[in-house]
Design a protein around this motif. Structure first.
Motif, PDB file in Angstrom:
ATOM      1  N   GLY A   1      -1.155  13.955  -7.111  1.00 34.21           N
ATOM      2  CA  GLY A   1      -1.156  13.956  -5.773  1.00 34.21           C
ATOM      3  C   GLY A   1      -1.806  12.968  -4.984  1.00 34.21           C
ATOM      4  O   GLY A   1      -1.654  12.207  -4.235  1.00 34.21           O
ATOM      5  N   PHE A   2      -3.217  13.101  -5.516  1.00 38.45           N
ATOM      6  CA  PHE A   2      -4.151  12.032  -5.033  1.00 38.45           C
ATOM      7  C   PHE A   2      -3.811  10.619  -5.262  1.00 38.45           C
ATOM      8  O   PHE A   2      -3.859   9.531  -4.428  1.00 38.45           O
ATOM      9  N   ILE A   3      -3.141  10.217  -6.534  1.00 36.89           N
ATOM     10  CA  ILE A   3      -2.732   9.155  -7.095  1.00 36.89           C
ATOM     11  C   ILE A   3      -1.640   8.433  -6.168  1.00 36.89           C
ATOM     12  O   ILE A   3      -1.570   7.349  -5.686  1.00 36.89           O
ATOM     13  N   LEU A   4      -0.528   9.280  -5.859  1.00 32.32           N
ATOM     14  CA  LEU A   4       0.470   8.970  -5.423  1.00 32.32           C
ATOM     15  C   LEU A   4       0.261   8.711  -3.830  1.00 32.32           C
ATOM     16  O   LEU A   4       0.797   7.872  -3.081  1.00 32.32           O
ATOM     17  N   SER A   5      -0.617   9.440  -3.190  1.00 35.77           N
ATOM     18  CA  SER A   5      -1.054   9.256  -1.840  1.00 35.77           C
ATOM     19  C   SER A   5      -1.596   7.965  -1.821  1.00 35.77           C
ATOM     20  O   SER A   5      -1.299   7.198  -0.928  1.00 35.77           O
ATOM     21  N   GLY A   6      -2.422   7.471  -2.773  1.00 33.56           N
ATOM     22  CA  GLY A   6      -3.210   6.477  -2.581  1.00 33.56           C
ATOM     23  C   GLY A   6      -2.144   4.903  -2.777  1.00 33.56           C
ATOM     24  O   GLY A   6      -2.414   4.101  -2.227  1.00 33.56           O
ATOM     25  N   VAL A   7      -1.271   5.149  -3.763  1.00 33.77           N
ATOM     26  CA  VAL A   7      -0.390   4.359  -4.036  1.00 33.77           C
ATOM     27  C   VAL A   7       0.589   4.153  -2.735  1.00 33.77           C
ATOM     28  O   VAL A   7       0.937   2.933  -2.348  1.00 33.77           O
ATOM     29  N   SER A   8       1.053   5.176  -2.086  1.00 32.59           N
ATOM     30  CA  SER A   8       1.869   5.250  -0.815  1.00 32.59           C
ATOM     31  C   SER A   8       1.041   4.598   0.085  1.00 32.59           C
ATOM     32  O   SER A   8       1.854   3.678   1.041  1.00 32.59           O
ATOM     33  N   PHE A   9      -0.178   4.751   0.345  1.00 32.65           N
ATOM     34  CA  PHE A   9      -0.865   4.150   1.639  1.00 32.65           C
ATOM     35  C   PHE A   9      -1.261   2.940   1.290  1.00 32.65           C
ATOM     36  O   PHE A   9      -0.910   1.900   2.302  1.00 32.65           O
ATOM     37  N   ALA A  10      -1.393   2.075   0.000  1.00 33.15           N
ATOM     38  CA  ALA A  10      -1.356   0.903  -0.229  1.00 33.15           C
ATOM     39  C   ALA A  10      -0.231   0.268   0.150  1.00 33.15           C
ATOM     40  O   ALA A  10      -0.257  -0.983   0.585  1.00 33.15           O
ATOM     41  N   ILE A  11       0.948   0.660  -0.279  1.00 32.85           N
ATOM     42  CA  ILE A  11       2.293   0.274  -0.266  1.00 32.85           C
ATOM     43  C   ILE A  11       2.537  -0.043   1.322  1.00 32.85           C
ATOM     44  O   ILE A  11       2.884  -0.905   1.957  1.00 32.85           O
ATOM     45  N   ALA A  12       2.291   1.137   2.074  1.00 32.47           N
ATOM     46  CA  ALA A  12       2.304   0.930   3.533  1.00 32.47           C
ATOM     47  C   ALA A  12       1.658  -0.262   4.193  1.00 32.47           C
ATOM     48  O   ALA A  12       1.974  -1.050   5.104  1.00 32.47           O
ATOM     49  N   ILE A  13       0.423  -0.307   3.613  1.00 27.67           N
ATOM     50  CA  ILE A  13      -0.343  -1.296   4.179  1.00 27.67           C
ATOM     51  C   ILE A  13       0.191  -2.867   4.002  1.00 27.67           C
ATOM     52  O   ILE A  13       0.090  -3.575   4.743  1.00 27.67           O
ATOM     53  N   ILE A  14       0.524  -2.946   2.523  1.00 32.41           N
ATOM     54  CA  ILE A  14       1.100  -4.114   2.304  1.00 32.41           C
ATOM     55  C   ILE A  14       2.523  -4.591   2.831  1.00 32.41           C
ATOM     56  O   ILE A  14       2.502  -5.896   3.455  1.00 32.41           O
ATOM     57  N   TYR A  15       3.162  -3.441   3.197  1.00 34.03           N
ATOM     58  CA  TYR A  15       4.395  -3.835   4.100  1.00 34.03           C
ATOM     59  C   TYR A  15       4.157  -4.205   5.581  1.00 34.03           C
ATOM     60  O   TYR A  15       4.782  -4.901   6.106  1.00 34.03           O
ATOM     61  N   LEU A  16       2.877  -3.566   6.057  1.00 30.44           N
ATOM     62  CA  LEU A  16       2.588  -3.742   7.346  1.00 30.44           C
ATOM     63  C   LEU A  16       2.173  -5.280   7.411  1.00 30.44           C
ATOM     64  O   LEU A  16       2.636  -5.848   8.358  1.00 30.44           O
ATOM     65  N   ILE A  17       1.373  -5.591   6.404  1.00 24.35           N
ATOM     66  CA  ILE A  17       0.750  -7.010   6.565  1.00 24.35           C
ATOM     67  C   ILE A  17       2.095  -7.991   6.194  1.00 24.35           C
ATOM     68  O   ILE A  17       1.946  -9.036   7.195  1.00 24.35           O
ATOM     69  N   MET A  18       2.902  -7.878   5.364  1.00 22.97           N
ATOM     70  CA  MET A  18       4.053  -8.663   5.039  1.00 22.97           C
ATOM     71  C   MET A  18       4.936  -8.667   6.326  1.00 22.97           C
ATOM     72  O   MET A  18       5.361  -9.802   6.645  1.00 22.97           O
TER      73      MET A  18
ATOM     74  N   LEU B   1       4.033  -8.480   9.444  1.00 22.56           N
ATOM     75  CA  LEU B   1       3.376  -9.062  10.628  1.00 22.56           C
ATOM     76  C   LEU B   1       2.914 -10.555  10.442  1.00 22.56           C
ATOM     77  O   LEU B   1       3.075 -11.384  11.249  1.00 22.56           O
ATOM     78  N   VAL B   2       3.001 -11.012   8.897  1.00 22.63           N
ATOM     79  CA  VAL B   2       2.965 -12.367   8.908  1.00 22.63           C
ATOM     80  C   VAL B   2       4.290 -13.071   8.853  1.00 22.63           C
ATOM     81  O   VAL B   2       4.375 -14.232   9.404  1.00 22.63           O
ATOM     82  N   TYR B   3       5.325 -12.215   8.184  1.00 20.25           N
ATOM     83  CA  TYR B   3       6.643 -12.721   8.088  1.00 20.25           C
ATOM     84  C   TYR B   3       7.612 -12.177   9.090  1.00 20.25           C
ATOM     85  O   TYR B   3       8.608 -11.377   8.494  1.00 20.25           O
ATOM     86  N   TRP B   4       7.195 -12.126  10.285  1.00 20.60           N
ATOM     87  CA  TRP B   4       7.947 -11.192  11.182  1.00 20.60           C
ATOM     88  C   TRP B   4       9.481 -11.342  11.249  1.00 20.60           C
ATOM     89  O   TRP B   4      10.270 -10.328  11.170  1.00 20.60           O
ATOM     90  N   ASP B   5      10.092 -12.550  11.170  1.00 23.36           N
ATOM     91  CA  ASP B   5      11.268 -12.698  11.623  1.00 23.36           C
ATOM     92  C   ASP B   5      12.223 -12.828  10.139  1.00 23.36           C
ATOM     93  O   ASP B   5      13.456 -12.507  10.144  1.00 23.36           O
ATOM     94  N   SER B   6      11.380 -13.176   9.074  1.00 21.81           N
ATOM     95  CA  SER B   6      12.028 -13.371   7.725  1.00 21.81           C
ATOM     96  C   SER B   6      12.100 -12.107   6.797  1.00 21.81           C
ATOM     97  O   SER B   6      12.886 -11.988   5.903  1.00 21.81           O
ATOM     98  N   PHE B   7      10.980 -11.499   7.073  1.00 21.98           N
ATOM     99  CA  PHE B   7      10.814 -10.170   6.101  1.00 21.98           C
ATOM    100  C   PHE B   7      11.756  -9.060   6.483  1.00 21.98           C
ATOM    101  O   PHE B   7      11.478  -8.391   7.707  1.00 21.98           O
TER     102      PHE B   7
END
Length: 309
Positions: free
Chosen positions: A234-251, A253-259
């Motif tokens: 549970g802790f590991i999947l929570s950490g992985v999910s949070f990391a993926i969410a941050i990566i998706y948010l950054i991607m 914001l950086v590639y707003w029109d194409s991503f």
């Protein structure tokens, strides 16, 4: 003279009962320094097993018979039968002669040397090779998950001193996992190697459901590691999910029109988390079931009849 109890569980073993009775009797004819009783516990057979047991008990007062009021499962019935022995030690031996009665003298010799538990360890088997390998895999998994040493290729065939049986009786567990208790209790024990034989007659009553039930019973009795694994996952999947969410948010914001976010990652994540949750809810449920079995204080077995006790 020391008195030895032999306990044999039965379920639809009409073709084997007389054979195991005679084989045990022959062993004790060669061991005049011991007296013995042979306890058969029948788990509500539907063939002629009960009739044969009554005939044997009438012919030989060393034979004692317990007839269950219904089928309580092989583990509960066999464990209950063990606790009915009156001897200085008790030897468990199955009815189908896969575990050879010729091992009785070896068990008694080790017991006389001071071992409280002497168990037979299968080094080979004349049964289906595939099933033998599946059992070996099960023992490996149990050894990995068990919090104490887990005995490999041991089925419960062997000798138990009266002191060990008194301790199991005092524990008052309605569904004990006895082979797992041996290392936990800390009594002096040893293993005697043997090769398992083929059944002499009849067909085994064990099926996948019974094997699985026994495996889960053993796991919940000897280990809390599956619960720890659920917490860690549970802790590991929570950490992985949070990391993926941050990566998706950054991607985004950086590639707003194409991503493009897409629905596939969301669906995959939902199914993954859902399946993991269901699996671990099932694990928790098995432990709750084990707790319920203990706290409800139901009898291990209800007897219909006793003979020669």
């Amino acid at each position: 003279m020391k008195h030895i109890s032999i306990m044999t569980p039965c379920y639809n073993e009409e073709g084997n009962i007389r054979n195991i009775y005679q084989a045990v009797k022959e062993q004790f004819e060669r061991l005049p320094q011991y007296t013995y009783e042979h306890i058969f516990i029948d788990n509500y057979s539907t063939d002629r097993s009960r009739e044969i047991l009554r005939e044997l008990a009438e012919q030989d007062k060393n034979v004692k018979v317990i007839l269950n009021a219904r089928n309580f499962g092989p583990n509960r019935s066999g464990s209950y039968g063990m606790l009915q022995g009156t001897g200085d030690a008790l030897i468990c031996i199955v009815c189908d002669l896969q575990d050879p009665p010729e091992m009785i003298p070896a068990f008694l010799q080790k017991w006389e040397e001071g071992y409280k538990v002497v168990l037979g360890q299968k080094t080979g088997s004349r049964e289906n090779p595939f099933m033998f390998q599946i059992r070996k895999l099960y023992y490996k998994i149990m050894e990995l998950l068990s919090e104490t040493e887990h005995l490999e290729n041991v089925t419960g065939y062997g000798l138990f001193d009266k002191e060990v049986l008194d301790m199991i009786r005092w524990m008052d567990d309605p569904d004990p996992y006895i082979r797992g208790l041996v290392p936990q209790l800390g009594y002096k024990w040893c293993l005697v190697e043997y090769t398992q034989q083929k059944r002499t007659a009849g067909k085994s009553s064990y099926n996948f459901n019974r094997y699985f039930d026994f495996a889960i019973t053993g796991l919940t009795h000897v280990s809390r590691k599956p619960l720890r694994l659920a917490t860690m996952t549970g802790f590991i999947l929570s950490g992985v999910s949070f990391a993926i969410a941050i990566i998706y948010l950054i991607m985004k914001l950086v590639y707003w029109d194409s991503f493009q976010m897409g629905t596939a990652p969301i669906l995959i994540g939902m199914f993954l988390l859902g399946s993991v949750q269901l699996a671990f809810i099932g694990i928790i449920g098995e432990y709750i079931s084990a707790i319920l079995t203990k706290v409800t204080k139901r009898p291990m077995v209800v007897e219909e009849e006793r003979i020669n006790f």
